[in-house]
Design a protein around this motif. Structure first.
Motif, PDB file in Angstrom:
ATOM      1  N   CYS A  71       0.596  -1.480   0.175  1.00 23.39           N
ATOM      2  CA  CYS A  71      -0.530   0.081  -0.175  1.00 23.39           C
ATOM      3  C   CYS A  71       0.729   1.167  -0.090  1.00 23.39           C
ATOM      4  O   CYS A  71       2.124   0.869   0.402  1.00 23.39           O
ATOM      5  CB  CYS A  71      -0.981  -0.083   1.277  1.00 23.39           C
ATOM      6  SG  CYS A  71      -2.160  -1.677   1.575  1.00 23.39           S
ATOM      7  N   ASN A  73      -0.576   4.880   1.045  1.00 23.06           N
ATOM      8  CA  ASN A  73      -0.514   5.824   1.674  1.00 23.06           C
ATOM      9  C   ASN A  73      -1.778   5.153   2.820  1.00 23.06           C
ATOM     10  O   ASN A  73      -2.564   4.997   3.066  1.00 23.06           O
ATOM     11  CB  ASN A  73      -1.609   6.259   1.356  1.00 23.06           C
ATOM     12  CG  ASN A  73      -1.723   7.114  -0.194  1.00 23.06           C
ATOM     13  OD1 ASN A  73      -0.570   8.298  -0.092  1.00 23.06           O
ATOM     14  ND2 ASN A  73      -1.944   7.236  -1.116  1.00 23.06           N
ATOM     15  N   GLU A 253      -9.767   3.134 -11.956  1.00 18.69           N
ATOM     16  CA  GLU A 253      -8.968   3.188 -10.970  1.00 18.69           C
ATOM     17  C   GLU A 253      -7.827   2.216 -11.739  1.00 18.69           C
ATOM     18  O   GLU A 253      -6.896   2.456 -11.989  1.00 18.69           O
ATOM     19  CB  GLU A 253      -9.156   2.980  -9.776  1.00 18.69           C
ATOM     20  CG  GLU A 253      -7.978   2.308  -8.909  1.00 18.69           C
ATOM     21  CD  GLU A 253      -8.153   1.411  -7.499  1.00 18.69           C
ATOM     22  OE1 GLU A 253      -7.097   2.206  -6.003  1.00 18.69           O
ATOM     23  OE2 GLU A 253      -8.711   0.995  -7.457  1.00 18.69           O
ATOM     24  N   GLU A 263      -3.135   3.891  -5.027  1.00 12.58           N
ATOM     25  CA  GLU A 263      -2.786   3.832  -3.560  1.00 12.58           C
ATOM     26  C   GLU A 263      -2.645   2.446  -3.364  1.00 12.58           C
ATOM     27  O   GLU A 263      -1.652   1.686  -2.226  1.00 12.58           O
ATOM     28  CB  GLU A 263      -4.449   3.221  -3.618  1.00 12.58           C
ATOM     29  CG  GLU A 263      -5.517   4.287  -3.129  1.00 12.58           C
ATOM     30  CD  GLU A 263      -5.547   5.204  -2.217  1.00 12.58           C
ATOM     31  OE1 GLU A 263      -4.805   5.319  -0.969  1.00 12.58           O
ATOM     32  OE2 GLU A 263      -4.864   6.331  -2.803  1.00 12.58           O
ATOM     33  N   GLN A 264      -1.910   1.597  -4.261  1.00 16.37           N
ATOM     34  CA  GLN A 264      -1.431   0.526  -3.944  1.00 16.37           C
ATOM     35  C   GLN A 264      -0.214   0.452  -5.073  1.00 16.37           C
ATOM     36  O   GLN A 264      -0.283   1.653  -5.841  1.00 16.37           O
ATOM     37  CB  GLN A 264      -2.189  -0.841  -4.436  1.00 16.37           C
ATOM     38  CG  GLN A 264      -3.249  -1.287  -3.983  1.00 16.37           C
ATOM     39  CD  GLN A 264      -3.978  -2.894  -4.266  1.00 16.37           C
ATOM     40  OE1 GLN A 264      -3.458  -4.298  -3.394  1.00 16.37           O
ATOM     41  NE2 GLN A 264      -4.607  -2.547  -5.139  1.00 16.37           N
ATOM     42  N   ARG A 349      -6.803   0.235   0.629  1.00 16.54           N
ATOM     43  CA  ARG A 349      -5.272   1.322   0.988  1.00 16.54           C
ATOM     44  C   ARG A 349      -4.721   0.963   2.881  1.00 16.54           C
ATOM     45  O   ARG A 349      -3.854   1.592   2.499  1.00 16.54           O
ATOM     46  CB  ARG A 349      -6.184   1.962   1.129  1.00 16.54           C
ATOM     47  CG  ARG A 349      -6.001   3.898   1.274  1.00 16.54           C
ATOM     48  CD  ARG A 349      -7.060   4.495   2.101  1.00 16.54           C
ATOM     49  NE  ARG A 349      -8.341   4.714   3.561  1.00 16.54           N
ATOM     50  CZ  ARG A 349      -9.067   3.578   3.718  1.00 16.54           C
ATOM     51  NH1 ARG A 349      -9.779   4.109   2.472  1.00 16.54           N
ATOM     52  NH2 ARG A 349      -9.579   3.452   4.881  1.00 16.54           N
ATOM     53  N   ASP A 350      -4.955  -0.094   2.841  1.00 14.94           N
ATOM     54  CA  ASP A 350      -3.936  -0.096   4.068  1.00 14.94           C
ATOM     55  C   ASP A 350      -3.916  -1.459   4.852  1.00 14.94           C
ATOM     56  O   ASP A 350      -2.672  -1.706   5.088  1.00 14.94           O
ATOM     57  CB  ASP A 350      -3.955   1.181   5.653  1.00 14.94           C
ATOM     58  CG  ASP A 350      -5.944   0.802   5.893  1.00 14.94           C
ATOM     59  OD1 ASP A 350      -6.591  -0.149   5.591  1.00 14.94           O
ATOM     60  OD2 ASP A 350      -5.788   1.938   6.325  1.00 14.94           O
ATOM     61  N   ARG A 634      -8.409  12.288  -2.430  1.00 14.34           N
ATOM     62  CA  ARG A 634      -7.204  11.186  -3.536  1.00 14.34           C
ATOM     63  C   ARG A 634      -7.851  11.105  -4.334  1.00 14.34           C
ATOM     64  O   ARG A 634      -9.216  10.278  -3.843  1.00 14.34           O
ATOM     65  CB  ARG A 634      -6.103   9.972  -2.953  1.00 14.34           C
ATOM     66  CG  ARG A 634      -5.193  10.827  -1.849  1.00 14.34           C
ATOM     67  CD  ARG A 634      -4.446   9.979  -1.462  1.00 14.34           C
ATOM     68  NE  ARG A 634      -4.321   8.661  -0.383  1.00 14.34           N
ATOM     69  CZ  ARG A 634      -4.995   8.758   0.100  1.00 14.34           C
ATOM     70  NH1 ARG A 634      -4.493   8.817   1.059  1.00 14.34           N
ATOM     71  NH2 ARG A 634      -5.128   7.562   0.574  1.00 14.34           N
ATOM     72  N   GLY A 637      -8.714   6.982  -3.097  1.00 15.30           N
ATOM     73  CA  GLY A 637      -8.200   6.813  -1.850  1.00 15.30           C
ATOM     74  C   GLY A 637      -9.543   6.725  -1.533  1.00 15.30           C
ATOM     75  O   GLY A 637      -9.585   5.576  -0.030  1.00 15.30           O
ATOM     76  N   SER A 639     -12.192   3.061  -0.214  1.00 18.99           N
ATOM     77  CA  SER A 639     -11.169   1.363  -1.122  1.00 18.99           C
ATOM     78  C   SER A 639     -12.889   0.538  -0.694  1.00 18.99           C
ATOM     79  O   SER A 639     -14.173   1.184   0.408  1.00 18.99           O
ATOM     80  CB  SER A 639     -11.386   1.098   0.759  1.00 18.99           C
ATOM     81  OG  SER A 639     -10.791  -0.260   0.215  1.00 18.99           O
TER      82      SER A 639
END
Length: 733
Positions: A71, A73, A253, A263-264, A349-350, A634, A637, A639
């Motif tokens: 990821c 961000n 995306e 984002e990745q 995203r994370d 973003r 951004g 998810s």
């Protein structure tokens, strides 16, 4: 309109019509078109043991590392429970005959019997008949200190104590999911599923024939797998030139080639050799894949190997309204997609556990999957580190979710020994919040290392001020003191229980004094950062007050009535955030089932109508298509799979349509208060700690309930009329 746009529109129009005209399975494990390549079977009993919460601490570090590898961000405010590399385990063993004791561990073991250390490199000992105390000190480098012990070849994980300092002892933790059947605890279970493309769209200079893709010079295709999961895409390629691959959660995306907006981390291009090559992409969160080539090539055998958490679907639901069925199925899939040792945040995203999200997810996951260890890992993350200080805090209200989750865990599973094993951290958390209270009993954002301020969710266009003193957070603190008092009383500390009951009563009085608006019959937002009274009405304080049992029941009608308070709050349907599951538990508690489902059908139903297959963290169905993907300023951004937003649809069935609730005083007393709204029938099955409750509900005719033994069930037939059952059996009403 350009030709490409026309093709795009026709494609998604046809896809949307197809999705609406057939029964859809949103979870890959339930989709007959998905091949289950490898399935991990759950064991019935745990083998390895570890210190309570340490599996969660080590696993969190593993998720952080995986997140950093994939990821782009990632921000993670606050400090968490630290993983350790040394743990002591002890048990008094009473043998009727002499026996061989053996152990396996994730690290080095130093063993002692009756305080006499064993010498030599050994992993077994012969114990004589009678009582002996076995002490094992385990040191594991970059791993969770854990051990598996057997007596004459039989695993024994019960009755062990664990300590981080050899002075203070807790009951050891074990799990039938982690550390079983030869698998060590950090070797996570998984089910690999092979997902074939739902559609392959040739967008530029490409063609598709029976799954085989021909990409001509500078051409590309867009592949949709329908299921959004984490895994690896594989395909065979033959030709010359360079193949570039882009992946994402949405077509927009995936078609974007500006790597600064990803984002990745981007995927390196593949150079073709002219021969047939097998290509496997690195692990990503994926629904869509774009394959392009600068020279002609042939691509075939495209598949997506997704890694999924092995689950058993404990709760089922079906009714005569297919749109409601789809919201239910997409909700379950959303929660399952985000289940990887914890109930995670956005997988793209994370890929990290966050306190509020993880705890709220247990209110759905405990009934859908009943994976106790995933819930415990999620609850442990929400608790603060040992001996917390102000500098450990990132979001002031997030640790307040922990006790609310532990209370849910106890009610669901009836397992107080596990609650007791977290006693030290629970007591320290309560004591810590006492140090943050001002003279009114309130906590504000002006504490220690706070960087973010309060976060009730993202639907805060009506505030409260995240840097102020919000009402909802004070209600949460009251709820924590109330739960804490109950826990203290149960583990035998009556003095501390009395202390926290007094704290709760005092805080409740202060909440009503400062924040209750008698004229409107609701709570105001609280105080702003500048100390000014914020008299705006938002939903956060209202639902927390209902959940904590301090909202006056005679004011429910005003709050929930159509065209009254909640439905007419500005932005109420425009912005949906991940706290909605809590709010819908409040709707269910107030028996406002139709209003809740009207919201779900309007907002969550619309999201599915747009072609999505999972529910995201924060969304507005009234925004433009591109704006719906923007988050954290973003472009992509957002998810598009967020576990916590699978909970509203689950709650709306379990606590809404089925009307399931559990007494706060007698955990063996359940109530079923069905509300079919305009449905003709609904079949619902769900677990409780004693077994399963099965319902066959009809609008006009006989209702049926099947219950196991060991508890009391009230079935509300009509308001004021109920049938009570205390024996196992099937009953017609």
């Amino acid at each position: 309109m350009r030709p490409k746009t026309i093709v795009f529109c026709i494609y998604f129009l046809l896809m949307g019509l197809s999705l609406q005209s057939q029964s859809i399975q949103y979870d890959p494990l339930l989709d007959p078109n998905v091949v289950i390549a490898e399935k991990t079977q759950k064991a019935r009993k745990g083998e390895y043991i570890w210190y309570p919460g340490q599996l969660s601490a080590h696993l969190q570090q593993k998720r952080i590392k995986e997140s950093a590898e994939r990821c782009v961000n990632v921000g993670y405010p606050g400090k968490f429970y630290e993983p350790v590399n040394k743990t002591w385990f002890r048990k008094e063993i009473n043998l009727p005959l002499e026996a061989i004791i053996q152990w396996e561990s994730t690290g080095k073991v130093r063993a002692s019997i009756k305080q006499k250390e064993l010498t030599g490199n050994t992993n077994s000992i012969k114990l004589p008949k009678g009582k002996s105390i076995l002490l094992l000190e385990v040191i594991a480098e970059n791993n969770l200190p854990s051990v598996k012990v057997s007596v004459n070849g039989q695993i024994t994980s019960d009755g062990w104590q664990a300590s981080l300092d050899s002075i203070n002892w807790n009951l050891a933790e074990s799990s039938p999911v982690f550390g079983t059947s030869g698998r060590r605890p950090m070797e996570e279970p998984k089910t690999d599923v092979v997902i074939k493309p739902a559609s392959i769209l040739p967008i530029r200079n490409a063609s598709v024939n029976d799954g085989n893709i021909i990409i001509h010079k500078n051409g590309f295709v867009l592949i949709d797998f329908f299921h959004l999961e984490v895994g690896k895409v594989t395909f065979t390629a033959k030709g010359r030139g360079t193949v570039s691959v882009y992946v994402g959660e949405s077509p927009e995306e995936t078609l974007c080639e500006d790597t600064k907006l990803f984002e990745q981390k981007p995927i390196e291009p593949f150079v073709l050799t002219g021969n047939r090559q097998q290509i496997m992409l690195p692990e990503r969160a994926i629904r869509y894949v774009k394959i392009s080539s600068d020279e002609e090539c042939e691509v075939s055998a495209v598949s997506f190997v997704a890694k999924m958490w092995p689950v058993e679907f404990q709760m089922t639901f079906e009714c005569d309204d297919e749109r409601i069925n789809n919201i239910w199925k997409a909700s379950v899939a959303t929660l399952h997609t985000s289940t990887h040792g914890f109930y995670l945040d956005g997988i793209k995203r994370d890929y990290l556990p966050w306190s509020m999200d993880a705890v709220l997810s247990t209110f759905g996951g405990d009934y859908i999957f009943a994976d106790k260890q995933v819930s415990l890992n999620s609850l442990s993350v929400a608790l603060m580190p040992l001996n917390p200080t102000k500098d450990d805090m990132g979001i002031p209200d997030y640790p307040l979710h922990a006790l609310i989750g532990f209370n849910q865990y106890y009610k669901r599973y009836g397992d107080f020994n596990t609650i007791l094993s977290y006693r030290d951290r629970i007591e320290q958390l309560l004591q810590f919040y006492e140090t943050l209270q001002d003279e009114r009993g309130f906590i504000s954002a002006s504490v220690g290392g706070v960087s973010w301020g309060f976060v009730p969710g993202w639907a805060t266009r009506r505030r409260p001020d995240r840097k102020g003193t919000p009402t909802y957070a004070q209600i949460m603190l009251y709820y924590n003191y109330k739960i804490g008092a109950d826990f203290c009383e149960k583990w035998g500390d009556k003095k501390l229980a009395k202390h926290y009951r007094a704290k709760a009563i005092s805080l409740k009085d202060s909440i009503f004094k400062h924040f209750w608006d008698e004229r409107q019959g609701v709570f105001i937002n609280g105080y702003t950062k500048n100390g000014e009274l914020d008299k705006i009405i938002s939903h956060h304080a209202q639902y927390w007050a209902i959940l904590a049992d301090i909202f006056p029941e005679d004011k429910y009608e005003n709050l929930f009535a159509m065209f009254a308070m909640l439905p007419t709050i500005p932005y109420y349907k425009d912005y949906v955030s991940f706290e909605k599951g809590y709010e819908f538990i409040a709707y269910s508690k107030a028996r406002k089932v139709e209003q809740m489902w009207n919201f779900l059908l309007d907002v969550f139903g619309d999201w599915l109508d747009q072609g999505h297959t999972r529910f995201p963290e924060n969304f507005s169905y009234r925004k433009s298509k591109n704006e719906q993907l923007v988050f954290y300023s973003r472009p992509y951004g957002l998810s598009l799979c967020h576990g916590a937003n699978g909970v509203p649809g689950i709650v709306a069935v379990l606590n809404g349509i089925a009307g399931f609730s559990q007494s706060d005083k007698d955990f063996n007393h359940y109530t079923i208060h069905p509300d079919l709204m305009n449905l003709r029938w609904a079949n619902i099955e769900f677990p409780v700690k004693e077994g399963k409750i099965k319902l066959k509900l009809t609008k006009d005719g006989t209702n049926q309930i099947e219950i196991p033994a060991g508890y009391k069930v009230d079935f509300i037939i009509k308001d004021g009329i109920k049938a009570t059952f205390t024996k196992a059996g099937t009953y017609n009403l």
